[in-house]
Scaffold this motif. Sequence first.
Motif, short mmCIF file in Angstrom:
data_model
loop_
_atom_site.label_atom_id
_atom_site.label_comp_id
_atom_site.label_asym_id
_atom_site.label_seq_id
_atom_site.Cartn_x
_atom_site.Cartn_y
_atom_site.Cartn_z
N THR A 1 0.74 -1.15 -0.01
CA THR A 1 -0.10 0.17 -0.17
C THR A 1 1.07 1.20 0.01
O THR A 1 2.21 1.09 -0.02
CB THR A 1 -0.79 0.11 1.40
OG1 THR A 1 -0.01 0.17 2.45
CG2 THR A 1 -1.83 -1.34 1.34
N ARG A 2 0.24 2.41 -0.18
CA ARG A 2 0.82 3.52 -0.26
C ARG A 2 1.73 4.12 1.09
O ARG A 2 2.80 4.24 1.26
CB ARG A 2 0.13 4.68 -0.58
CG ARG A 2 0.87 6.07 -0.60
CD ARG A 2 -0.05 7.13 -1.28
NE ARG A 2 -1.18 7.53 -0.37
CZ ARG A 2 -2.07 8.73 -0.60
NH1 ARG A 2 -2.09 9.11 -1.59
NH2 ARG A 2 -3.20 8.53 0.24
N TYR B 1 4.68 1.72 1.22
CA TYR B 1 5.76 2.00 0.48
C TYR B 1 6.55 3.38 0.98
O TYR B 1 7.69 3.70 0.81
CB TYR B 1 5.23 2.55 -0.80
CG TYR B 1 6.33 2.61 -2.22
CD1 TYR B 1 7.00 1.66 -2.74
CD2 TYR B 1 6.62 3.94 -2.21
CE1 TYR B 1 7.99 1.93 -3.65
CE2 TYR B 1 7.89 4.11 -3.29
CZ TYR B 1 8.37 3.04 -3.95
OH TYR B 1 9.24 3.32 -5.07
N TYR C 1 2.35 12.81 5.12
CA TYR C 1 3.33 12.09 4.51
C TYR C 1 4.74 13.16 4.33
O TYR C 1 5.71 12.82 4.15
CB TYR C 1 3.05 11.81 2.99
CG TYR C 1 2.07 10.54 3.24
CD1 TYR C 1 2.45 9.24 3.65
CD2 TYR C 1 0.87 10.75 2.82
CE1 TYR C 1 1.83 7.98 3.62
CE2 TYR C 1 -0.01 9.68 2.72
CZ TYR C 1 0.31 8.58 3.21
OH TYR C 1 -0.63 7.27 3.35
N THR D 1 8.37 11.01 -2.75
CA THR D 1 7.06 11.40 -2.03
C THR D 1 6.63 12.96 -2.34
O THR D 1 5.48 13.11 -2.49
CB THR D 1 7.66 11.17 -0.59
OG1 THR D 1 7.95 9.87 -0.24
CG2 THR D 1 6.32 11.39 0.22
N THR E 1 4.84 12.72 -5.72
CA THR E 1 3.40 12.29 -5.85
C THR E 1 2.41 12.83 -4.85
O THR E 1 1.38 12.72 -5.09
CB THR E 1 3.91 10.84 -5.57
OG1 THR E 1 4.31 10.52 -4.35
CG2 THR E 1 4.64 10.06 -6.48
N GLN E 2 3.03 13.09 -3.73
CA GLN E 2 2.09 13.75 -2.67
C GLN E 2 1.72 15.25 -2.73
O GLN E 2 0.77 15.79 -2.41
CB GLN E 2 2.42 13.27 -1.23
CG GLN E 2 2.53 12.02 -0.98
CD GLN E 2 1.39 11.20 -1.29
OE1 GLN E 2 0.29 11.32 -0.70
NE2 GLN E 2 1.66 10.11 -2.18
N SER F 1 -3.68 9.89 -5.64
CA SER F 1 -3.67 8.50 -5.98
C SER F 1 -4.27 7.60 -4.91
O SER F 1 -4.44 8.11 -3.67
CB SER F 1 -2.31 7.88 -6.42
OG SER F 1 -1.55 7.96 -5.28
N ASN G 1 -4.83 4.82 -2.06
CA ASN G 1 -4.06 4.47 -1.11
C ASN G 1 -3.34 3.09 -1.43
O ASN G 1 -2.13 2.75 -1.01
CB ASN G 1 -4.79 4.33 0.26
CG ASN G 1 -3.59 3.93 1.52
OD1 ASN G 1 -2.82 4.72 1.70
ND2 ASN G 1 -3.96 2.89 2.09
N VAL H 1 0.72 1.69 -5.56
CA VAL H 1 2.22 2.14 -5.29
C VAL H 1 2.96 2.27 -6.70
O VAL H 1 4.04 2.74 -6.70
CB VAL H 1 2.86 1.37 -4.47
CG1 VAL H 1 2.34 1.16 -2.96
CG2 VAL H 1 3.11 -0.05 -4.93
N ASN I 1 4.22 5.59 -7.37
CA ASN I 1 5.43 6.07 -6.59
C ASN I 1 6.67 5.27 -6.96
O ASN I 1 7.68 6.02 -6.95
CB ASN I 1 4.88 5.52 -5.03
CG ASN I 1 3.70 6.30 -4.39
OD1 ASN I 1 2.65 5.57 -4.37
ND2 ASN I 1 4.08 7.33 -3.95
#
Length: 462
Positions: free
Chosen positions: A28-29, A32, A100, A330, A333-334, A346, A348, A351, A354
């Motif tokens: 999962t996110r 990762y 995150y 990170t 992507t976040q 995206s 959860n 991955v 990511n």
Amino acid sequence: MALDIFVVLLYVAAMLTLGWYGMRRAKTRDDYLVAGRNLGPGFYLGTMAATVLGGASTIGTVRLGYVHGISGFWLCGAIGLGIVGLSLFLAKPLLKLKIYTVTQVLERRYNPAARHASALIMLVYALMIGATSTIAIGTVMQVLFGLHFWVAILIGGGVVVLYSTIGGMWSLTLTDIVQFLIMTVGLVFLLMPMSISDAGGWNALMDKLPARYLDFTAIGWDTIVTYFLIYFFGIFIGQDIWQRVFTARSEGVAKVAGTAAGLYCILYGLAGALIGMAAKVLLPDLDNVNNAFASVVEHSLPNGIRGLVIAAALAALMSTASAGLLAASTTITQDLLPLLRKGRESGNGDVHENRLATLLLGLVMLGIALVVSDVISALTVAYNLLVGGMLIPLIGAIYWKRATTAGAITSMVLGFVTVLALMVKDGLDANTPIYYSLAVGLVSFVLVSLLSRRPAASTSLA
């Protein structure tokens, strides 16, 4: 040399194997990016210490010990004290947020524009952190194995990119634990005592070195203060460091194990400075002081042991390179991709995005490492940009209710531009960029905040 190469290849194979095992756990996110927020004290201590002790802390501290003596430990000292301060004062409120990235705090206090602006600064910082240790990996492999620098960068850095991409934080955690153990044995328990013994023992070391090599302030108070401004405060706001805090399974783990990791960093810095001092006695006329570490390894250690210490150095460097790379991924992507998708993040469980971001940014990191040569200069650039651009707005987000989005963004932009301009004007190693950028950032933050509309509500970490 054949035995040394075998030991190093064995180490590299172990890192790739652990990376593959980490991939199996990164489903999962959360897995990762933050290892499922489930690390206990042993894993947390090891991964935190391995993350911050990279190219500058290892290769750079030995170089500083070679040039300045025991006062060369202050680089690691400032980093270690930063980890202690973060663990004691910020870890608890950070864990409550379940976020995150550092920049998500700015969004909660200001608005999404502040998050996106700060994410660009954090992205540059994280890539430079990764590139710094990749440069050091190349330097070590170039000197000891006779490789071309670009070949060494691609081989050593390529291993980091591969295991970081496939397993994310779980791969980093598993490899960090092995790296922490190897660097402790190799640097602290093997290279330090053996190099001092080769120099004639402690008494001979003291007799052969100038008195200033035993002065804890010989490196200069201006440099010590600059280290604290850059590295102590940089630790407090670095994405690669916060991301490790988010992996702790409890506040107690983050506080106790984090403090222990900080104290370990200080001791590691003292060991590095002593190795540099021994190198000065053994090899007083090095053409390039950046090669002090690799040269003393080659001079003082027998086959096999030399390979283990090379693996220890690579362990320190790879752990920090991978931390910077995952921090950059990170942030992309976040913080930045949701901007392009107009806020939609995206799922959860997915991955793949990511992993792709980590791979692409890994290639960028390798490119930077190929064109920048000095590890301490590269690290200084990273922390100058981070602290100069983000320290004031982030502290204001936490502690000043009157702070506004306009003030935060203005401070970020002017602080960042000031750092860049003065690094170009005065040099990468000058102290002026961080002093002036913080002054400009503070004044602009306060003035613009007071002149703009008072925020309707505020968010605090307390």
